[in-house]
Motif scaffolding. Sequence first.
Motif, PDB file in Angstrom:
ATOM      1  N   GLY A 106       0.816  -1.213   0.000  1.00 25.39           N
ATOM      2  CA  GLY A 106       0.000   0.000   0.000  1.00 25.39           C
ATOM      3  C   GLY A 106       0.843   1.254   0.000  1.00 25.39           C
ATOM      4  N   THR A 107       0.299   2.303  -0.557  1.00 25.64           N
ATOM      5  CA  THR A 107       1.025   3.576  -0.636  1.00 25.64           C
ATOM      6  C   THR A 107       0.485   4.619   0.326  1.00 25.64           C
ATOM      7  N   LYS A 108      -0.600   4.300   1.052  1.00 24.76           N
ATOM      8  CA  LYS A 108      -1.222   5.254   1.960  1.00 24.76           C
ATOM      9  C   LYS A 108      -1.643   4.562   3.244  1.00 24.76           C
ATOM     10  N   ILE A 109      -1.292   5.185   4.407  1.00 23.50           N
ATOM     11  CA  ILE A 109      -1.682   4.674   5.716  1.00 23.50           C
ATOM     12  C   ILE A 109      -2.393   5.791   6.477  1.00 23.50           C
ATOM     13  N   ASP A 110      -3.540   5.464   7.076  1.00 25.03           N
ATOM     14  CA  ASP A 110      -4.265   6.444   7.881  1.00 25.03           C
ATOM     15  C   ASP A 110      -3.781   6.455   9.334  1.00 25.03           C
ATOM     16  N   SER A 111      -3.586   5.256   9.914  1.00 23.89           N
ATOM     17  CA  SER A 111      -3.156   5.186  11.308  1.00 23.89           C
ATOM     18  C   SER A 111      -2.186   4.029  11.494  1.00 23.89           C
ATOM     19  N   PHE A 112      -1.279   4.206  12.461  1.00 24.57           N
ATOM     20  CA  PHE A 112      -0.242   3.208  12.743  1.00 24.57           C
ATOM     21  C   PHE A 112      -0.116   3.089  14.250  1.00 24.57           C
ATOM     22  N   MET A 113      -0.410   1.896  14.786  1.00 28.56           N
ATOM     23  CA  MET A 113      -0.383   1.688  16.229  1.00 28.56           C
ATOM     24  C   MET A 113       0.495   0.492  16.581  1.00 28.56           C
ATOM     25  N   VAL A 114       1.340   0.659  17.607  1.00 29.98           N
ATOM     26  CA  VAL A 114       2.082  -0.442  18.206  1.00 29.98           C
ATOM     27  C   VAL A 114       1.727  -0.473  19.684  1.00 29.98           C
ATOM     28  N   ASP A 115       1.108  -1.559  20.127  1.00 29.84           N
ATOM     29  CA  ASP A 115       0.681  -1.705  21.513  1.00 29.84           C
ATOM     30  C   ASP A 115       1.179  -3.046  22.025  1.00 29.84           C
ATOM     31  N   PHE A 116       2.447  -3.061  22.459  1.00 30.54           N
ATOM     32  CA  PHE A 116       3.065  -4.325  22.866  1.00 30.54           C
ATOM     33  C   PHE A 116       4.287  -4.018  23.726  1.00 30.54           C
ATOM     34  N   GLU A 117       4.531  -4.841  24.738  1.00 32.79           N
ATOM     35  CA  GLU A 117       5.678  -4.666  25.614  1.00 32.79           C
ATOM     36  C   GLU A 117       6.932  -5.186  24.910  1.00 32.79           C
ATOM     37  N   LEU A 118       7.766  -4.259  24.435  1.00 32.74           N
ATOM     38  CA  LEU A 118       8.936  -4.639  23.636  1.00 32.74           C
ATOM     39  C   LEU A 118      10.202  -4.822  24.459  1.00 32.74           C
ATOM     40  N   ASN A 119      10.230  -4.301  25.692  1.00 33.86           N
ATOM     41  CA  ASN A 119      11.342  -4.559  26.609  1.00 33.86           C
ATOM     42  C   ASN A 119      12.690  -4.192  26.004  1.00 33.86           C
ATOM     43  N   TYR A 120      12.851  -2.905  25.706  1.00 32.04           N
ATOM     44  CA  TYR A 120      14.117  -2.362  25.219  1.00 32.04           C
ATOM     45  C   TYR A 120      14.549  -2.980  23.890  1.00 32.04           C
ATOM     46  N   GLU A 121      13.591  -3.164  23.012  1.00 33.77           N
ATOM     47  CA  GLU A 121      13.930  -3.549  21.642  1.00 33.77           C
ATOM     48  C   GLU A 121      14.815  -2.460  21.037  1.00 33.77           C
ATOM     49  N   PRO A 122      15.877  -2.828  20.284  1.00 35.06           N
ATOM     50  CA  PRO A 122      16.744  -1.802  19.681  1.00 35.06           C
ATOM     51  C   PRO A 122      15.938  -0.737  18.956  1.00 35.06           C
ATOM     52  N   SER A 123      16.253   0.534  19.241  1.00 34.13           N
ATOM     53  CA  SER A 123      15.466   1.633  18.698  1.00 34.13           C
ATOM     54  C   SER A 123      15.495   1.673  17.179  1.00 34.13           C
ATOM     55  N   SER A 124      16.558   1.142  16.566  1.00 32.31           N
ATOM     56  CA  SER A 124      16.646   1.165  15.101  1.00 32.31           C
ATOM     57  C   SER A 124      15.499   0.411  14.460  1.00 32.31           C
ATOM     58  N   THR A 125      15.018  -0.644  15.128  1.00 30.31           N
ATOM     59  CA  THR A 125      13.888  -1.416  14.584  1.00 30.31           C
ATOM     60  C   THR A 125      12.623  -0.569  14.565  1.00 30.31           C
ATOM     61  N   ILE A 126      12.332   0.083  15.690  1.00 34.25           N
ATOM     62  CA  ILE A 126      11.127   0.903  15.760  1.00 34.25           C
ATOM     63  C   ILE A 126      11.280   2.144  14.890  1.00 34.25           C
TER      64      ILE A 126
END
Length: 424
Positions: A106-126
């Motif tokens: 897809g070329t268009k996104i209206d909303s983007f949500m992440v709701d999960f305990e990532l526990n210091y996942e490397p910031s580069s991923t997010i």
Amino acid sequence: MAACKHLEGSPPAVPRLLQSDVEGPKVDYISALPDCVLSCILSMISMKDMMKTSILSKRWCNLWHLRRNLKFDAHNMLGNGRIMSSHDERNEFVKRVNQFLKNYKGTKIDSFMVDFELNYEPSSTIDEWIRFAIARGVGRIELLTPSYYKFPFGLSFEGKDPTLKHMHLRRCIICDPGTWFGRFWRMETKENCHPATNIDLFTFTNLRSLKIEGSTVDVNLLTTLLSNCLLLEELSLISSSINSSSLKIESSSLCHLKIEELFCSKKKIEEDLDDHHYHRHLKFISLDCPKLTYFYFDNTISGSLSMNAPILKTIEYIVSSHAEKIHDAFALFAKLPKLETLNLYINKNTFEVTPLQGIQTLENLRQFNLSIDATYEDFDIWWILPILQASPFLQKLSVTQRGSLYIETLEAGRLAQQAYLNKP
């Protein structure tokens, strides 16, 4: 219903025939629906199930990328609703999100949500997830439990107009790179407190609402962000800490403001955060918001609150039961000429019966809702008499004690006028 436009420029589908030994050929009307209708249908199921639709037929093979509301949580990605997660579940969650975004056409996104305990996942991923969403013109971003992820406010995309209008950040680090050393703050002082000027905030200049919750906030970046977001109408600062003992919110567009459990936080440069971390109340808050109409404040400051809000109509104010604090609150309310609705919460278990004195006139107050966390024995209803005497145009009054309605009347105007005329 008017026909809707087809997304992605695809032509209308032609109904295909389905074989049936009993009733003869049937028409697949669902597959023949316009893309925008199918996209709406897909938005109602989990993203895990949505991707399974690609095996239904050639028509459905690439339809899942029409979904514009992307929600990544335990239910959508792992099929469970658990808040806490194991190490393997976190790795699987990240793997599935990355796989989804890699295959998303897809070329268009209206909303983007992440709701999960990532526990210091490397910031580069997010970071890559946020870049993905912003590059596709996202209108709303919600990062709810990324475990103190440092949000990349410096993101910029040449040739793209800012589309992000709403943002909700929970448990994030919101700072200028120069004030954050690994996991430690540089505390702001009078000598080094200055706006963050080296960050490109063009991507966020179209923001209408910003909610910051359970996060660590740099006052420099917050000040710079407010000065660049000239369309911002709603701001919420909830259960967060800032690296200063004072806060100034200056905005020419802000209409709704909520400040709840905001503290000054100092993190010493030591190995163990838990042993060297403490919170303290802010000493001073200054508001300069000429368009502000609604304000929620829990009064978690040790000093004073200064306000320039000439058209403020509704205020929700939490205060301790000390007579001095209550008197200061009403002195503040009296300086708000357009104040119509006052919701006052007194949150201490023991209620001081000291009579209120010298309450200034609330010239425009129409509705007063008082909620008191005190027993019936501790509270005398006549304690509110000076407030009625100071409110000659009051129309509605309600008093609640520990969740139980004590008094509610639409005849508050008559009571207020009587009290006003009979005041000494």
